[in-house]
Design a protein around this motif. Structure first.
Motif, PDB file in Angstrom:
ATOM      1  N   VAL A  15     -77.312 -43.371 -49.008  1.00 46.02           N
ATOM      2  CA  VAL A  15     -77.796 -41.831 -48.174  1.00 46.02           C
ATOM      3  C   VAL A  15     -76.569 -41.678 -47.299  1.00 46.02           C
ATOM      4  O   VAL A  15     -75.710 -42.593 -46.787  1.00 46.02           O
ATOM      5  CB  VAL A  15     -79.042 -41.994 -47.413  1.00 46.02           C
ATOM      6  N   SER A  16     -76.388 -40.206 -47.065  1.00 49.42           N
ATOM      7  CA  SER A  16     -75.224 -39.968 -46.080  1.00 49.42           C
ATOM      8  C   SER A  16     -75.709 -38.804 -45.312  1.00 49.42           C
ATOM      9  O   SER A  16     -76.389 -37.749 -46.121  1.00 49.42           O
ATOM     10  CB  SER A  16     -74.088 -39.733 -47.031  1.00 49.42           C
ATOM     11  N   TYR A  17     -75.606 -38.834 -43.998  1.00 49.45           N
ATOM     12  CA  TYR A  17     -75.891 -37.811 -42.960  1.00 49.45           C
ATOM     13  C   TYR A  17     -74.700 -37.414 -42.261  1.00 49.45           C
ATOM     14  O   TYR A  17     -73.966 -38.283 -41.779  1.00 49.45           O
ATOM     15  CB  TYR A  17     -77.108 -38.374 -42.345  1.00 49.45           C
ATOM     16  N   ARG A  18     -74.597 -36.226 -42.024  1.00 54.45           N
ATOM     17  CA  ARG A  18     -73.640 -35.625 -41.107  1.00 54.45           C
ATOM     18  C   ARG A  18     -74.139 -34.236 -40.229  1.00 54.45           C
ATOM     19  O   ARG A  18     -74.861 -33.717 -40.786  1.00 54.45           O
ATOM     20  CB  ARG A  18     -72.434 -35.253 -41.895  1.00 54.45           C
ATOM     21  N   ALA A  19     -74.024 -34.371 -38.865  1.00 53.87           N
ATOM     22  CA  ALA A  19     -74.321 -33.004 -38.394  1.00 53.87           C
ATOM     23  C   ALA A  19     -73.258 -32.739 -37.132  1.00 53.87           C
ATOM     24  O   ALA A  19     -72.636 -33.632 -36.732  1.00 53.87           O
ATOM     25  CB  ALA A  19     -75.523 -33.644 -37.305  1.00 53.87           C
ATOM     26  N   ILE A  20     -72.994 -31.383 -36.946  1.00 53.88           N
ATOM     27  CA  ILE A  20     -72.166 -30.726 -36.440  1.00 53.88           C
ATOM     28  C   ILE A  20     -72.729 -29.908 -35.445  1.00 53.88           C
ATOM     29  O   ILE A  20     -73.790 -29.179 -35.785  1.00 53.88           O
ATOM     30  CB  ILE A  20     -71.052 -30.103 -36.853  1.00 53.88           C
ATOM     31  N   ARG A  21     -72.588 -29.905 -34.011  1.00 58.11           N
ATOM     32  CA  ARG A  21     -73.434 -28.997 -33.194  1.00 58.11           C
ATOM     33  C   ARG A  21     -72.104 -28.591 -32.305  1.00 58.11           C
ATOM     34  O   ARG A  21     -71.601 -28.954 -31.574  1.00 58.11           O
ATOM     35  CB  ARG A  21     -74.303 -29.689 -32.269  1.00 58.11           C
ATOM     36  N   VAL A  22     -72.159 -26.899 -32.354  1.00 58.63           N
ATOM     37  CA  VAL A  22     -71.194 -26.190 -31.714  1.00 58.63           C
ATOM     38  C   VAL A  22     -71.692 -25.142 -30.788  1.00 58.63           C
ATOM     39  O   VAL A  22     -72.646 -24.511 -31.059  1.00 58.63           O
ATOM     40  CB  VAL A  22     -70.195 -25.644 -32.543  1.00 58.63           C
ATOM     41  N   GLY A  23     -71.483 -25.170 -29.572  1.00 55.46           N
ATOM     42  CA  GLY A  23     -72.101 -24.325 -28.570  1.00 55.46           C
ATOM     43  C   GLY A  23     -71.275 -23.607 -27.548  1.00 55.46           C
ATOM     44  O   GLY A  23     -70.121 -24.345 -27.443  1.00 55.46           O
ATOM     45  N   LYS A  24     -71.159 -22.398 -27.191  1.00 54.65           N
ATOM     46  CA  LYS A  24     -70.211 -21.960 -26.020  1.00 54.65           C
ATOM     47  C   LYS A  24     -71.143 -20.837 -25.231  1.00 54.65           C
ATOM     48  O   LYS A  24     -72.002 -20.336 -25.678  1.00 54.65           O
ATOM     49  CB  LYS A  24     -69.143 -21.232 -26.593  1.00 54.65           C
ATOM     50  N   SER A  25     -70.672 -20.816 -24.078  1.00 55.73           N
ATOM     51  CA  SER A  25     -70.962 -19.879 -23.124  1.00 55.73           C
ATOM     52  C   SER A  25     -70.034 -19.348 -22.481  1.00 55.73           C
ATOM     53  O   SER A  25     -69.215 -20.013 -21.849  1.00 55.73           O
ATOM     54  CB  SER A  25     -72.074 -20.393 -21.893  1.00 55.73           C
ATOM     55  N   PHE A  26     -69.885 -17.655 -22.382  1.00 57.99           N
ATOM     56  CA  PHE A  26     -68.707 -17.204 -21.603  1.00 57.99           C
ATOM     57  C   PHE A  26     -68.901 -15.553 -21.391  1.00 57.99           C
ATOM     58  O   PHE A  26     -69.833 -15.158 -21.950  1.00 57.99           O
ATOM     59  CB  PHE A  26     -67.289 -17.370 -22.467  1.00 57.99           C
ATOM     60  N   SER A  27     -68.164 -15.166 -20.709  1.00 53.40           N
ATOM     61  CA  SER A  27     -68.326 -13.550 -20.675  1.00 53.40           C
ATOM     62  C   SER A  27     -67.168 -12.868 -21.429  1.00 53.40           C
ATOM     63  O   SER A  27     -65.829 -13.085 -21.456  1.00 53.40           O
ATOM     64  CB  SER A  27     -68.219 -13.305 -18.968  1.00 53.40           C
ATOM     65  N   PRO A  28     -67.703 -11.900 -22.235  1.00 54.29           N
ATOM     66  CA  PRO A  28     -66.758 -11.422 -23.092  1.00 54.29           C
ATOM     67  C   PRO A  28     -66.041 -10.084 -22.305  1.00 54.29           C
ATOM     68  O   PRO A  28     -65.374  -9.430 -22.757  1.00 54.29           O
ATOM     69  CB  PRO A  28     -67.680 -10.628 -24.243  1.00 54.29           C
ATOM     70  N   SER A  29     -66.623  -9.816 -20.980  1.00 58.04           N
ATOM     71  CA  SER A  29     -65.979  -8.652 -20.197  1.00 58.04           C
ATOM     72  C   SER A  29     -64.675  -9.287 -19.822  1.00 58.04           C
ATOM     73  O   SER A  29     -64.556 -10.298 -19.478  1.00 58.04           O
ATOM     74  CB  SER A  29     -67.010  -8.533 -19.145  1.00 58.04           C
ATOM     75  N   GLN A  30     -63.476  -8.118 -19.797  1.00 57.19           N
ATOM     76  CA  GLN A  30     -62.459  -8.438 -19.530  1.00 57.19           C
ATOM     77  C   GLN A  30     -61.855  -7.770 -18.221  1.00 57.19           C
ATOM     78  O   GLN A  30     -60.636  -7.592 -17.799  1.00 57.19           O
ATOM     79  CB  GLN A  30     -61.529  -8.143 -20.602  1.00 57.19           C
ATOM     80  N   SER A  31     -62.859  -7.039 -17.549  1.00 53.77           N
ATOM     81  CA  SER A  31     -62.327  -6.285 -16.488  1.00 53.77           C
ATOM     82  C   SER A  31     -62.061  -7.021 -15.390  1.00 53.77           C
ATOM     83  O   SER A  31     -62.446  -8.470 -15.207  1.00 53.77           O
ATOM     84  CB  SER A  31     -63.780  -5.516 -15.965  1.00 53.77           C
ATOM     85  N   GLY A  32     -61.479  -6.821 -14.260  1.00 51.83           N
ATOM     86  CA  GLY A  32     -60.631  -7.555 -13.270  1.00 51.83           C
ATOM     87  C   GLY A  32     -61.782  -8.186 -12.187  1.00 51.83           C
ATOM     88  O   GLY A  32     -61.493  -9.188 -11.810  1.00 51.83           O
TER      89      GLY A  32
END
Length: 313
Positions: free
Chosen positions: A50-67
């Motif tokens: 048996v072979s198992y593989r897991a990848i977890r990718v997460g991110k949190s950010f502001s897409p706003s580019q105002s000053g």
């Protein structure tokens, strides 16, 4: 009297005429139909790899580019966890058994996962898995696994839920299908909700709707270790499934949840899924409604990919 070249032309023409008549009279071969049987037994004979593989990718950010958006909001935060193992089933697992014992031959966890607090080191250990009331417990060489280590093993083995009783009812087709055929299914709202990071209170406050249609496709046919197999893909995506305000000064302005399962299944219904790839994830966009940062949007997402593959002895 025919000249030699005329005789040759006549012979060629006659052959073409006969061949054309033969082709016209040959009925086209019909595509092979397969009964869709997604529910499969869990029996894994001793010696199965048996072979198992897991990848977890997460991110949190502001897409706003105002000053007026703080740089920390723009940079945000992100994670990428990777965990994998290979092993061999030590004792035969029958269809009515809820226990599985695996001798681990290879184990890997990336540095970020270790830095986060993972303490597991399973190589050359025996991993015992027991399931009761839908919950799995894990022991390594007789020691119960808990905490963050347990969380990551639950992610790694979550793919085992695929193919259990009920998979046909949720994703299958009552009609036989040929390679290339597609059909639709109604996604399980309960299982999609489980993907989202919401408790009951959150859901009541911001509201949710899961109006989407699942799509299935029998996209291929192959042979693995002498066994005829079918290849499937199941996908579901619910856009704009969240909206509303929360008491902490945030307004949910968008969100989606999605899931895709790709797998290889022996035609013989006595055997479990040979390979399953399970992808699921969500994304939520929130807007701050209280000063001094009112109007700034924060986008948060988390996506998992889990793969299981088995090789019979």
């Amino acid at each position: 009297m025919f000249h030699k070249y005329k005789i040759a032309e006549y012979i060629v023409f006659s052959f073409q005429l006969v061949l054309g008549i033969m082709i016209l009279n040959v009925e086209p071969l019909s595509a092979q139909e397969f009964q869709i049987q997604l529910d499969r037994p869990d029996n894994l004979p001793s010696g199965t790899q048996v072979s198992y593989r897991a990848i977890r990718v997460g991110k949190s950010f502001s897409p706003s580019q105002s000053g007026n958006v703080p740089q920390t909001y723009k940079d945000g935060s992100k994670i990428k966890y990777e965990i994998a193992l290979q092993g061999r089933v030590q004792t035969e697992q029958s269809s009515d058994s809820s226990q599985l014992s695996i001798k681990i031959t290879q184990f890997h966890a990336n540095d970020e996962l270790i830095d986060e607090g993972l303490k597991l080191e399973l190589k050359n250990q025996t991993l015992q898995i027991q399931e009761k009331n839908g919950q799995k417990t894990f022991e390594a060489n007789g020691t119960l696994i808990e905490g963050f280590d347990l969380e990551m093993l639950e992610l790694l083995f979550s793919v085992d839920a695929w193919g259990k009783v009920g998979t046909d009812k949720a994703f299958g087709s009552a009609h036989s299908q040929t390679v290339g055929n597609t059909w639709t299914f109604q996604p399980s709202v309960a299982s999609l909700r489980e993907i989202l990071p919401l408790d009951t209170t959150d859901e009541e406050e911001i509201g949710s709707k899961f109006e989407c249609t699942g799509k299935a496709k029998l996209f291929g046919q192959t042979t693995i270790a002498g066994r005829e197999c079918l290849q499937f893909r199941f996908s579901e995506r619910c856009p704009d499934c969240l909206s509303g305000k929360t008491p902490d000064g945030l307004e949910v302005v968008g969100g989606f949840v999605e899931r895709t399962i790709t797998g290889t299944l022996p035609v013989d219904p006595r055997f479990p899924w040979q390979k399953v790839n399970f992808k699921s994830g969500w994304s939520i966009t929130r807007k701050i409604t209280k000063p001094p940062l009112s109007g700034i949007k924060i986008q948060t997402s988390l996506f998992d990919e889990v793969t299981r593959e088995i090789t019979y002895p």
